[in-house]
Design a protein around this motif. Sequence first.
Motif, PDB file in Angstrom:
ATOM      1  N   VAL A 184       2.559  -4.599   0.779  1.00 41.87           N
ATOM      2  CA  VAL A 184       3.205  -3.459  -0.089  1.00 41.87           C
ATOM      3  C   VAL A 184       2.613  -2.809  -0.491  1.00 41.87           C
ATOM      4  O   VAL A 184       2.784  -1.502  -0.805  1.00 41.87           O
ATOM      5  N   PHE A 185       0.961  -2.922  -0.492  1.00 46.99           N
ATOM      6  CA  PHE A 185      -0.121  -2.391  -0.623  1.00 46.99           C
ATOM      7  C   PHE A 185      -1.128  -1.598   0.601  1.00 46.99           C
ATOM      8  O   PHE A 185      -1.152  -2.853   2.021  1.00 46.99           O
ATOM      9  N   GLY A 186      -1.900  -0.606   0.631  1.00 47.95           N
ATOM     10  CA  GLY A 186      -3.074  -0.588   1.976  1.00 47.95           C
ATOM     11  C   GLY A 186      -3.913  -1.808   2.206  1.00 47.95           C
ATOM     12  O   GLY A 186      -4.230  -2.096   0.471  1.00 47.95           O
ATOM     13  N   LYS A 187      -4.125  -2.301   2.891  1.00 52.20           N
ATOM     14  CA  LYS A 187      -5.164  -3.410   2.420  1.00 52.20           C
ATOM     15  C   LYS A 187      -7.043  -2.721   2.131  1.00 52.20           C
ATOM     16  O   LYS A 187      -7.207  -3.690   1.528  1.00 52.20           O
ATOM     17  N   ASN A 188      -7.019  -1.556   1.584  1.00 54.52           N
ATOM     18  CA  ASN A 188      -7.881  -0.529   1.294  1.00 54.52           C
ATOM     19  C   ASN A 188      -8.240  -0.578  -0.126  1.00 54.52           C
ATOM     20  O   ASN A 188      -8.382  -0.222  -1.004  1.00 54.52           O
ATOM     21  N   ASN A 189      -6.976  -0.799  -0.901  1.00 57.41           N
ATOM     22  CA  ASN A 189      -6.175  -0.698  -2.050  1.00 57.41           C
ATOM     23  C   ASN A 189      -7.638  -1.452  -3.182  1.00 57.41           C
ATOM     24  O   ASN A 189      -7.932  -2.705  -2.843  1.00 57.41           O
ATOM     25  N   LYS A 190      -8.529  -0.161  -4.325  1.00 56.67           N
ATOM     26  CA  LYS A 190      -9.215  -0.582  -4.907  1.00 56.67           C
ATOM     27  C   LYS A 190      -8.533  -1.838  -6.047  1.00 56.67           C
ATOM     28  O   LYS A 190      -9.879  -3.123  -5.853  1.00 56.67           O
ATOM     29  N   PHE A 191      -7.856  -1.658  -6.441  1.00 56.32           N
ATOM     30  CA  PHE A 191      -6.953  -2.503  -7.912  1.00 56.32           C
ATOM     31  C   PHE A 191      -7.291  -3.967  -6.543  1.00 56.32           C
ATOM     32  O   PHE A 191      -8.369  -4.695  -7.217  1.00 56.32           O
ATOM     33  N   LEU A 192      -6.707  -3.987  -5.800  1.00 55.79           N
ATOM     34  CA  LEU A 192      -6.139  -5.620  -4.707  1.00 55.79           C
ATOM     35  C   LEU A 192      -7.233  -5.795  -5.027  1.00 55.79           C
ATOM     36  O   LEU A 192      -7.935  -7.008  -5.402  1.00 55.79           O
TER      37      LEU A 192
ATOM     38  N   PRO B 214       9.592  -3.693  -6.390  1.00 58.47           N
ATOM     39  CA  PRO B 214      10.403  -2.513  -6.270  1.00 58.47           C
ATOM     40  C   PRO B 214      10.069  -2.391  -4.671  1.00 58.47           C
ATOM     41  O   PRO B 214      10.649  -1.325  -4.213  1.00 58.47           O
ATOM     42  N   ARG B 215       8.352  -2.186  -5.087  1.00 57.23           N
ATOM     43  CA  ARG B 215       7.740  -1.214  -3.865  1.00 57.23           C
ATOM     44  C   ARG B 215       8.243  -2.292  -2.733  1.00 57.23           C
ATOM     45  O   ARG B 215       8.195  -1.145  -1.640  1.00 57.23           O
ATOM     46  N   ALA B 216       8.589  -2.806  -2.483  1.00 62.13           N
ATOM     47  CA  ALA B 216       8.538  -3.730  -1.533  1.00 62.13           C
ATOM     48  C   ALA B 216       9.963  -3.739  -0.986  1.00 62.13           C
ATOM     49  O   ALA B 216      10.151  -3.241  -0.121  1.00 62.13           O
ATOM     50  N   PHE B 217      11.021  -3.291  -1.597  1.00 60.87           N
ATOM     51  CA  PHE B 217      12.873  -3.504  -1.428  1.00 60.87           C
ATOM     52  C   PHE B 217      12.476  -1.968  -1.084  1.00 60.87           C
ATOM     53  O   PHE B 217      13.444  -1.663  -0.438  1.00 60.87           O
ATOM     54  N   LYS B 218      12.366  -0.784  -1.621  1.00 63.44           N
ATOM     55  CA  LYS B 218      11.605   0.911  -1.017  1.00 63.44           C
ATOM     56  C   LYS B 218      11.131   1.011   0.374  1.00 63.44           C
ATOM     57  O   LYS B 218      11.440   1.796   1.431  1.00 63.44           O
ATOM     58  N   ARG B 219      10.254  -0.075   0.548  1.00 61.87           N
ATOM     59  CA  ARG B 219       9.778   0.059   1.941  1.00 61.87           C
ATOM     60  C   ARG B 219      10.310  -0.053   3.419  1.00 61.87           C
ATOM     61  O   ARG B 219      10.918  -0.076   3.904  1.00 61.87           O
TER      62      ARG B 219
ATOM     63  N   LEU C  20       7.050  -8.569 -10.639  1.00 59.88           N
ATOM     64  CA  LEU C  20       8.712  -7.666 -11.296  1.00 59.88           C
ATOM     65  C   LEU C  20       8.549  -6.477 -11.086  1.00 59.88           C
ATOM     66  O   LEU C  20      10.060  -5.581 -10.582  1.00 59.88           O
ATOM     67  N   PRO C  21       7.850  -5.641 -12.143  1.00 59.34           N
ATOM     68  CA  PRO C  21       7.977  -4.016 -12.186  1.00 59.34           C
ATOM     69  C   PRO C  21       6.983  -2.741 -10.975  1.00 59.34           C
ATOM     70  O   PRO C  21       8.067  -2.143 -11.400  1.00 59.34           O
TER      71      PRO C  21
ATOM     72  N   PHE D 233       8.624 -11.990   2.186  1.00 58.32           N
ATOM     73  CA  PHE D 233       6.515 -11.256   1.763  1.00 58.32           C
ATOM     74  C   PHE D 233       6.848 -11.586   0.328  1.00 58.32           C
ATOM     75  O   PHE D 233       5.627 -12.276  -0.358  1.00 58.32           O
ATOM     76  N   ALA D 234       7.203 -10.602  -0.069  1.00 55.46           N
ATOM     77  CA  ALA D 234       7.280 -10.337  -1.592  1.00 55.46           C
ATOM     78  C   ALA D 234       7.798 -11.200  -2.316  1.00 55.46           C
ATOM     79  O   ALA D 234       7.974 -11.403  -3.393  1.00 55.46           O
ATOM     80  N   PHE D 235       9.035 -11.874  -1.615  1.00 56.88           N
ATOM     81  CA  PHE D 235       9.392 -13.111  -2.457  1.00 56.88           C
ATOM     82  C   PHE D 235       8.740 -14.484  -3.232  1.00 56.88           C
ATOM     83  O   PHE D 235       8.945 -14.603  -3.783  1.00 56.88           O
TER      84      PHE D 235
END
Length: 218
Positions: free
Chosen positions: A70-78, A205-210, A200-201, A139-141
Amino acid sequence: MSGGESQKQSTLRGFLSFRTLYTLAIIVVFPASGIVSFKDVAFTLFSLVYVFFLSKVAFPILNPATDPRVFGKNNKFLKLYVPFTALIGLILPIGYIIHGIFEGDKEGIKAAAPHIFLLCSQVFMEGLTFNAGFSIPIFAFVPVFYNSRRIFTIVDWLRAEMGKTVNGELVGSAIRVYFGRGVAVANLLLWSFNLFGFLLPVFLPRAFKRYYGYKEKV
């Protein structure tokens, strides 16, 4: 080498990763040692069956080439968040259990073990759905499903830790009791935020958008 063979080798490497083998060992050892109940094992088995059911009925793979991240593998937050959750959710509780073996705290071990078992089951299922090419909603579930269940096990763990007093005196060493309470509270706060403040927030939602092809606003 064909694309299919390359994908199979990548999937095999994912299944044989240290993290997968480590979590699989805990999934096998904990029930065998009797420190987790049958209902926790049944929950894991049910999740495996239900994931395959959802993948066939509700969320089939629309494009096999789509990256389920859902997020890129280089996401700094993750990059900061994932190691932090591993420290609070896995490393410290495992240390608590190992210390309990030396102190003979069987009740404390049984209280903390369900959370660790289910977290390892979650990590294994996330690896399975990612490497086996399941759709993005599947994957998100997995983290949403497991996180919801683990909060109840953490509440039971915290309740057991708070009950370690007899006539106002702590049962067991004071350091262990306070450490156990601290780790249980930290996990309750962390995974409550993870579920209600992130999964949840934001994540779902991003998973479903993709999955359904919506374009996010810039």
